[in-house]
Structures are given as C-alpha cells and as structure tokens.
Scaffold this active site. Sequence first.
Site, short mmCIF file in Angstrom:
data_model
loop_
_atom_site.label_atom_id
_atom_site.label_comp_id
_atom_site.label_asym_id
_atom_site.label_seq_id
_atom_site.Cartn_x
_atom_site.Cartn_y
_atom_site.Cartn_z
N HIS A 115 0.83 -1.20 0.00
CA HIS A 115 0.00 0.00 0.00
C HIS A 115 0.87 1.26 0.00
O HIS A 115 1.90 1.29 0.67
CB HIS A 115 -0.83 0.07 1.27
CG HIS A 115 -2.02 -0.82 1.31
ND1 HIS A 115 -1.93 -2.18 1.48
CD2 HIS A 115 -3.35 -0.54 1.25
CE1 HIS A 115 -3.15 -2.69 1.51
NE2 HIS A 115 -4.03 -1.72 1.37
N ASN A 146 8.11 -3.80 3.50
CA ASN A 146 6.69 -3.53 3.77
C ASN A 146 6.27 -3.91 5.19
O ASN A 146 5.67 -3.11 5.90
CB ASN A 146 5.85 -4.31 2.76
CG ASN A 146 4.37 -4.12 2.95
OD1 ASN A 146 3.91 -3.02 3.24
ND2 ASN A 146 3.61 -5.20 2.79
N ASP A 245 15.10 17.68 0.28
CA ASP A 245 15.93 18.14 -0.84
C ASP A 245 16.57 16.96 -1.58
O ASP A 245 16.61 16.94 -2.81
CB ASP A 245 17.04 19.08 -0.35
CG ASP A 245 16.54 20.49 -0.12
OD1 ASP A 245 15.46 20.84 -0.64
OD2 ASP A 245 17.24 21.26 0.58
N GLU A 248 13.96 15.25 -3.62
CA GLU A 248 13.64 16.08 -4.79
C GLU A 248 14.72 15.97 -5.87
O GLU A 248 14.43 15.93 -7.06
CB GLU A 248 13.45 17.55 -4.36
CG GLU A 248 12.17 17.74 -3.53
CD GLU A 248 11.93 19.19 -3.15
OE1 GLU A 248 12.90 19.99 -3.13
OE2 GLU A 248 10.76 19.52 -2.86
N ASP A 254 8.90 18.63 -6.88
CA ASP A 254 8.91 19.67 -5.85
C ASP A 254 7.88 19.27 -4.78
O ASP A 254 6.69 19.55 -4.91
CB ASP A 254 8.58 21.05 -6.45
CG ASP A 254 8.62 22.15 -5.39
OD1 ASP A 254 8.96 21.86 -4.22
OD2 ASP A 254 8.30 23.30 -5.74
N GLN A 264 10.09 26.23 2.72
CA GLN A 264 10.59 24.98 2.12
C GLN A 264 12.11 24.90 2.22
O GLN A 264 12.67 23.85 2.53
CB GLN A 264 10.21 24.89 0.63
CG GLN A 264 8.77 24.51 0.36
CD GLN A 264 8.56 24.32 -1.14
OE1 GLN A 264 9.14 23.42 -1.76
NE2 GLN A 264 7.72 25.15 -1.73
N GLU A 268 13.21 21.61 4.16
CA GLU A 268 13.60 20.56 3.21
C GLU A 268 15.09 20.25 3.26
O GLU A 268 15.55 19.29 2.65
CB GLU A 268 13.18 20.94 1.79
CG GLU A 268 11.66 21.00 1.63
CD GLU A 268 11.19 21.27 0.22
OE1 GLU A 268 12.03 21.59 -0.64
OE2 GLU A 268 9.98 21.14 -0.02
MN MN Z 1 2.39 -1.80 3.68
MN MN Z 2 9.81 21.37 -2.22
#
Ligand code: MN
Ligand code: MN
Length: 277
Positions: A115, A146, A245, A248, A254, A264, A268
């Site tokens: 999930h 998981n 960061d 990203e 972003d 941010q 970040e």
């Molecule tokens: Mn899971």
């Molecule tokens: Mn960002």
Amino acid sequence: MLKSLKRVTYFVLVGWMFVSCSKEEGVVPKGDNLAMGNPSEAGTDFANYFIEKAQYAMSYNSYRGTPNWVSWHLSSAWLGSAARQDDFRADNSLPTAFHRVTPADYTGSGFDRGHNAPSADRTLTITDNSATFLMSNMIPQAPNNNQQTWANLENYCRKLVSQGNELYIIMGQYGKGGTGSAGYKETLAGGKVTVPNRIWKVIVVLPVGTNDVGRVTSSTRVIAIDTPNSNSINTSWATYRTTVDAIEAKTGYDVLSNVPASIQKVIEASVDNGPTS
Ligand code: MN
Ligand code: MN
C-alpha cells in the site's frame, strides 16, 4: 399557558443549539489530501496522470503500473472501527488505454502488494478502507520493507495522531529493480509492472488545527526517509532518514510546493532527529 409553552420551546431550542455548537468545536476536520501540493504537477500525461479520490490523491504512471507518488491527510477524523477489507482489485476508474493492474500480476513474484495510503489510515468507513485496496495504490514492495520497516513507520504516524497531531504524508518511489523474497526483479507481469528501486516518504507533522498549509513554519517537524526496496533492509526506519531536498534531487519533484519557498528552503534541508517510536 401558551406564553409559557413558547418560552419552554425557546429555551429547549437555544439549549439544543448551544450543545450542538460546542460539540462541533471538538471535531478534527479532514484536511485536503493534496494540501501540501502536487509534487510532479500531475495532469493528463500517461506517465504522470493525476487521480484524486476522496481518500487520497496521486500521480499514476501507466508505463510503470504503479503510482509515482500518493498524498494523503491523516488525522483522527479518518480513523474509526472499519475492518481491514483485504479486497485487492483492479482500479477500473483508470483510462481504458492503461493496463489495469490486477492482484494476480503480483502473485508468486516475491513482492508484496505494498500500500501507499495504508489500510489502517482509512478506517472511518468500509468505503474508505476498501479504497486503499485498489491496485492503483500499490507498488511491488520487498516483504521485509513492507512488513517491518514501513509498517513501523506507519504505526509511528498513527501514534503521532494519537498524541494530538495531524499529518500530511507523501509516499513515492523511483528507479528500477528490487530484491524481494524470490530474488532480484526489475518488472512483474511480463513488464507491465515496474519494481521500484527506492521507496520514500515525507511526513509533515502539525498539531491539530485549521488552515494547515498556512501553519507550516521553518520549525515544523518534517520526517523524510528513502529506503532500498530490498529484503535485506534494516527494520529501523530511522536508519534511512534523509532530507526532502535529497528526495527532490532524485525524483525531480517539488515536494511541499504549496509551502512558501522561504520555508521549504529550511524544512527541506534538514534531517529529522526526533523520536522514532
Ligand atoms: Mn504496507
Ligand atoms: Mn519542495
């Protein structure tokens, strides 16, 4: 007689209004699942296809057969007593041009149907819980990732909620190739599902309140992790803490784009060092 009856009616009505208003004040609102932004500016591109359901929002990648990322709000408003539905099934709301991944596409692969938005984060109604079992919400996830590392972090998120917080959670993945319980694989189902190489999550922690994105400051707790999709993963999610960061830079997204850039920049760039359980 008529006058006193009117007066009684008046007080009953006012009293009822008072009680219902004070009840409302204790309610934790459900936040917008996409409040922190659309990290990849998902739209109609089949590699970056925007899907919004009542329970979560996502960018879906029809070529990978998985979401690129899923974003959801978690607060006590989403939690109730609905049982885990376990009704894994194809998402028939996907465009007909897409391969609609089925539960059988993962069978015998050595990877869990992992999930993104977790079952246990959507327990208010059976409908909400069932929505988390759509295959569009799944990635091939190494069982130890998981069931151990990831499950520990999901449990910690709900603990933060029980401590009076509400969270915005964005989960995603990138790269190709992982090691499940049946060894290394790059794809499943004859290439229709890509096995990600790395799985990440970003969690914004806010005390319960309103106007959530407007309350994010440079001292808001943000937890970011980036984990290997491998069965030899460490069970402690804290081992994999990183910066937004860094995520990203790896993904080109972003994340938290609705937060003012000046904030941010601070949240970040730092690695969380808060409690882990
Ligand atoms: Mn899971
Ligand atoms: Mn960002």
